[in-house]
Design a protein around this motif. Structure first.
Motif, PDB file in Angstrom:
ATOM      1  N   ARG A  75      -8.085   2.097 -21.392  1.00 29.87           N
ATOM      2  CA  ARG A  75      -7.031   2.215 -22.402  1.00 29.87           C
ATOM      3  C   ARG A  75      -7.062   3.594 -23.068  1.00 29.87           C
ATOM      4  NH1 ARG A  75      -7.174  -2.253 -26.831  1.00 29.87           N
ATOM      5  NH2 ARG A  75      -8.890  -1.009 -27.564  1.00 29.87           N
ATOM      6  N   LEU A  79      -4.177   6.438 -22.957  1.00 33.69           N
ATOM      7  CA  LEU A  79      -3.634   7.001 -24.207  1.00 33.69           C
ATOM      8  C   LEU A  79      -3.700   8.530 -24.171  1.00 33.69           C
ATOM      9  CD1 LEU A  79      -2.890   6.303 -27.240  1.00 33.69           C
ATOM     10  CD2 LEU A  79      -5.306   6.551 -27.716  1.00 33.69           C
ATOM     11  N   VAL A 165       0.204   8.870 -31.709  1.00 38.19           N
ATOM     12  CA  VAL A 165      -0.008   7.492 -32.164  1.00 38.19           C
ATOM     13  C   VAL A 165       0.577   7.290 -33.560  1.00 38.19           C
ATOM     14  CG1 VAL A 165      -1.792   5.834 -32.769  1.00 38.19           C
ATOM     15  CG2 VAL A 165      -2.052   7.210 -30.752  1.00 38.19           C
ATOM     16  N   MET A 201      -8.308   4.845 -33.620  1.00 40.03           N
ATOM     17  CA  MET A 201      -7.657   5.274 -32.391  1.00 40.03           C
ATOM     18  C   MET A 201      -7.781   6.796 -32.250  1.00 40.03           C
ATOM     19  SD  MET A 201      -4.064   4.051 -31.019  1.00 40.03           S
ATOM     20  CE  MET A 201      -4.150   2.884 -29.739  1.00 40.03           C
ATOM     21  N   ASP A 383      -7.261  -2.999 -31.132  1.00 38.68           N
ATOM     22  CA  ASP A 383      -6.537  -4.187 -30.623  1.00 38.68           C
ATOM     23  C   ASP A 383      -5.547  -4.667 -31.671  1.00 38.68           C
ATOM     24  OD1 ASP A 383      -7.970  -4.219 -28.338  1.00 38.68           O
ATOM     25  OD2 ASP A 383      -9.295  -5.875 -28.897  1.00 38.68           O
ATOM     26  N   GLU A 386      -2.619  -2.419 -31.860  1.00 33.70           N
ATOM     27  CA  GLU A 386      -1.688  -2.574 -30.732  1.00 33.70           C
ATOM     28  C   GLU A 386      -0.885  -3.866 -30.850  1.00 33.70           C
ATOM     29  OE1 GLU A 386      -3.957  -1.791 -27.219  1.00 33.70           O
ATOM     30  OE2 GLU A 386      -3.474   0.347 -27.400  1.00 33.70           O
ATOM     31  N   ARG A 387      -1.547  -4.919 -31.357  1.00 38.86           N
ATOM     32  CA  ARG A 387      -0.808  -6.177 -31.562  1.00 38.86           C
ATOM     33  C   ARG A 387       0.282  -5.955 -32.612  1.00 38.86           C
ATOM     34  NH1 ARG A 387      -5.493  -9.005 -30.499  1.00 38.86           N
ATOM     35  NH2 ARG A 387      -6.278  -8.697 -32.594  1.00 38.86           N
ATOM     36  N   LEU A 389       1.787  -3.130 -33.332  1.00 41.51           N
ATOM     37  CA  LEU A 389       2.879  -2.315 -32.759  1.00 41.51           C
ATOM     38  C   LEU A 389       3.785  -3.199 -31.896  1.00 41.51           C
ATOM     39  CD1 LEU A 389       1.088   1.005 -31.761  1.00 41.51           C
ATOM     40  CD2 LEU A 389       2.544   0.577 -33.727  1.00 41.51           C
ATOM     41  N   GLU A 390       3.170  -4.126 -31.186  1.00 40.81           N
ATOM     42  CA  GLU A 390       3.965  -5.048 -30.351  1.00 40.81           C
ATOM     43  C   GLU A 390       4.904  -5.858 -31.234  1.00 40.81           C
ATOM     44  OE1 GLU A 390       5.119  -5.677 -27.248  1.00 40.81           O
ATOM     45  OE2 GLU A 390       3.814  -3.943 -27.145  1.00 40.81           O
TER      46      GLU A 390
END
Ligand SMILES: Nc1ncnc2c1ncn2[C@@H]1O[C@H](COP(=O)(O)OP(=O)(O)OP(=O)(O)O)[C@@H](O)[C@H]1O
Length: 679
Positions: A75, A79, A165, A201, A383, A386-387, A389-390
């Motif tokens: 990952r 990135l 990011v 990140m 994680d 990212e969740r 952002l989803e």
């Protein structure tokens, strides 16, 4: 105390006198109990969002960490590749090359030793060792250059990853639909993502480079040992396992102590913040609470001091334990190495090379263990990010590709219902109305009756749960939400106090803080009454409206409202929505704003605009073309002021508007007559 009065002791329940009487409340203690010795300071605090994963790496098995590392590495690589493909490839290639140089360097060192330990005169041996010595120097220099390249690539990559990011996070977050932002859980998640996820990140690239460096170094050393003698490999493992175990224990102790330390810090920061914060400054001084707060601060500072010293001692013990175990293992390894060399299993030079490889592996192993714990723990935050952002992607505003035409003649609201997410009941229940260009409409009604919710639906900030809103016959669900928002200027109850210049505070409603239409800006502030406010500022239009800036100025609540109204007027949108904009203005300023909106210069432009006012001050809106009275999410009356003052309810009582208006008017009349009577 009167001897006839019974004495009341702490803990006894006594009736508290008051209008309702009879509430049983125990007498409070004379002194707050200190936290019992040994109890964790901060245990009483709710766990904070930023502590969710703290110390997690120390609680998880090493196998799980190892199992997740390949996925995390992929990952981070992806990135980095997305942010700057060239720099990412450069870092990977140079890093591998640098590790190869290090391994070749080790092999070349063995050749140097072979030459030096060979039979013959010293000068001859040195002469033989010279080419290998030059090779070692060359390989070291090449490794230095390659490491320099890795550092350069990383320096280019890290800020790029950071920008990419951060920008994606902000772009997605600031467009998320308003209903989602209203949700406290979503707001918490966004905070966590911003505060921790983004931070870790950004760090993931350098951390991964560090881990790769260490892992490749270990692999290189293992490869060299295997070349020297196959038995040296298990020997390396023998020396590395206890050392690795000690390193894992030490890393875990460090992670746990960091998590405990954060709790303590959090507790003491509360008092530091109360002592320094600007908002509490006046009350802290007026109630002379400084000493009490300082004493509390000191109480916790002492606990932190003790905890700090305890953690330091614990770390020293763990380190000593690690060194002892590691030392014993290495001692045993060297003994075996010595035995292998003495019995001729291993040439002396190879033994020397193995010694060097095992020695360098020890330090590298500690770096690997620390880095992998760190990367694992930080990956949990990533994680979450990212969740989030989803989720943000799924919550972007409606985008149908169809836009509303500029300007509007009629907005028809038909049987609109709206329920807030997770609310038990509807905020709007079957609202219908027709708004036409050139008219001024007012929403009145009790608190919580649904006026602001209706305004937000009209502004395209929410979508009706049921019913329809059509702009010139086009249903709002069929067009991009942003194309509605762009046609509505909205002045809210609590306008944002933008920490920008006075001019930017006016122009930001039109989407710019750097470009202005000077004539329009002057017109807007003149109509709202903000002209006098800005004229009185030291740098006038250029004055920053925040004390956080040099020469910044703070405005009073009423003056902020005038600036907010100017912002709405400057936007010059098809629909102007003013939601109680004058609540904190003085009476004269409020009158001036309503005059400007209803009859003033803005009134000229009103002809092809829809103006909606929400107000509790009914005398200000009597001249509006249409008044809608809200109660409990419904419209219960509508008409002009004249119509509504003549309206009688079905039960023969005066209508709701007449009742509210008469109540407000009579309050003023009786105050005025009592004032006259006193004269
Ligand atoms: N963001 C929100 N989430 C959940 N419920 C909300 C939210 N905003 C308002 N409500 C609820 O919706 C109902 C209508 O609120 P709204 O703010 O529209 O009333 P209002 O007439 O504008 O009130 P006020 O005169 O006090 O401004 C109320 O019951 C309120 O508690």
């Amino acid at each position: 105390m009167d001897s006839s009065e019974p004495e009341i002791r702490h803990g006894e329940r006594v009736p508290v006198p008051g209008p309702r009487g009879g509430v049983l409340l125990p007498l409070p203690p004379a002194r707050a109990a200190a936290a019992p010795e040994g109890e964790e300071v901060g245990d009483e605090l709710k766990s904070a969002y930023w502590m969710q994963w703290e110390g997690e790496a120390a609680r998880t098995s090493v196998w799980r960490i190892l199992g997740r590392l390949p996925g995390i590495s992929r990952r981070v690589l992806a990135l980095a590749y997305r942010a700057d493909a060239r720099a990412a490839v450069m870092v990977v290639v140079l890093q591998i090359a640098s590790s190869l140089m290090s391994a070749f360097g080790l092999l070349a060192s063995v050749r140097v030793l072979s030459a030096l330990f060979a039979q013959g005169a010293t000068s001859e041996r040195i002469h033989h060792a010279l080419p290998s010595l030059v090779l070692v120097a060359g390989l070291l220099a090449a490794q230095g250059l390659l490491d320099f390249g890795v550092a350069r690539g990383q320096a280019a990559l890290t800020p790029r990853v950071r920008r990419a990011v951060e920008q994606e996070f902000l772009r997605l977050s600031c467009h998320v639909r308003l209903e989602a932002v209203d949700d406290a859980a979503f707001a918490d998640e966004a905070n966590k993502a911003n505060d921790r996820g983004l931070y870790y990140m950004r760090q993931s690239v350098p951390q991964m480079v560090q881990l790769a460096h260490a892992v490749l170094g270990l692999t290189g050393a293992a490869g060299v040992l295997a070349v020297l003698h196959p038995l040296l490999l298990p020997l390396l493992v023998l020396s590395v396992i206890p050392q690795g175990y000690a390193a894992v224990r030490s890393a875990r102790a460090q992670f746990l102590s960091h998590s405990r330390y954060s709790t303590l810090q959090r507790r003491i920061r509360l008092f530091t913040w109360l002592l320094l914060d600007r908002d509490s400054a006046a009350e802290v001084r007026a109630s002379t609470a400084q000493q009490a707060l300082l004493e509390e601060h000191e109480r916790f500072a002492r606990r932190i001091e003790m905890e700090d010293a305890r953690l330091g001692r614990q770390e020293a013990n763990v380190a000593l334990w690690g060194r002892a175990v590691g030392g014993l293992a290495v001692g045993a390894t060297y003994a075996v190495l010595g035995w292998m060399t003495a019995t001729g299993w291993l040439p002396l030079a190879a033994g020397g090379g193995a010694f060097l490889a095992i020695r360098s592996s020890r330090g590298t192993l500690v770096s690997v263990v620390l880095a992998m714990h760190q990367i694992y723990e930080h990956a949990l935050w990533i994680d979450d990010l990212e969740r989030h952002l989803e989720r943000c992607r799924a919550l972007q505003p409606r985008c149908t590709g169809r836009r509303l035409a500029d300007g509007v003649k009629t907005i028809s609201v038909t049987d609109v219902h709206y329920i807030y997410p997770e609310a038990g009941r509807e905020a709007l229940r079957g609202v219908s109305m027709t708004l036409t260009a050139g008219s001024t409409v007012t929403f009145v009604g009790a608190n919580g009756s649904g006026k602001s919710t209706m305004a937000k639906l009209l502004a395209g900030l929410y979508t009706p749960s049921k019913g329809s809103i059509c702009w010139d016959g086009v249903e709002v669900r069929e067009v991009d939400a942003e194309s509605i928002q762009a046609q509505v200027a909205m002045v809210l109850q609590d306008p944002v106090e933008w920490p920008l210049s006075a001019l930017a505070n006016v122009t930001i409603g039109a989407g710019s803080i750097t470009e202005a239409d000077p004539q329009r800006a002057l017109g807007a502030v003149t109509e709202s009454g903000a002209d006098r406010v800005i004229a009185g500022l030291p740098q006038q239009w250029a004055t920053p409206l925040s004390k956080r800036f040099k020469n910044g100025q703070e405005l009073s609540g009423g003056n902020w409202s005038k600036v907010a109204v100017a912002r709405g007027l400057y936007q010059d949108a098809a629909v102007l929505l003013l939601d109680e904009p004058t609540a904190s203005m003085d009476a004269r300023a409020e009158h001036a704003v309503y005059e400007a909106v209803l009859h003033g210069g803005y009134g000229e432009r009103r002809r092809d605009r829809i103006t909606i006012l929400i107000s509790h001050r009914l005398s200000s809106v009597t001249s509006c073309d249409m008044i809608y009275v809200f109660r409990d999410g419904r419209i219960v009356e509508s008409g002009t002021h004249h119509d509504l003052m003549n309206h009688t309810a079905d039960d023969g009582r005066p209508g709701e508007y007449r009742e509210m208006f008469t109540l407000q008017a009579s309050a003023y009349r009786s105050a005025a007559s009592s004032g006259e009577g006193n004269e």
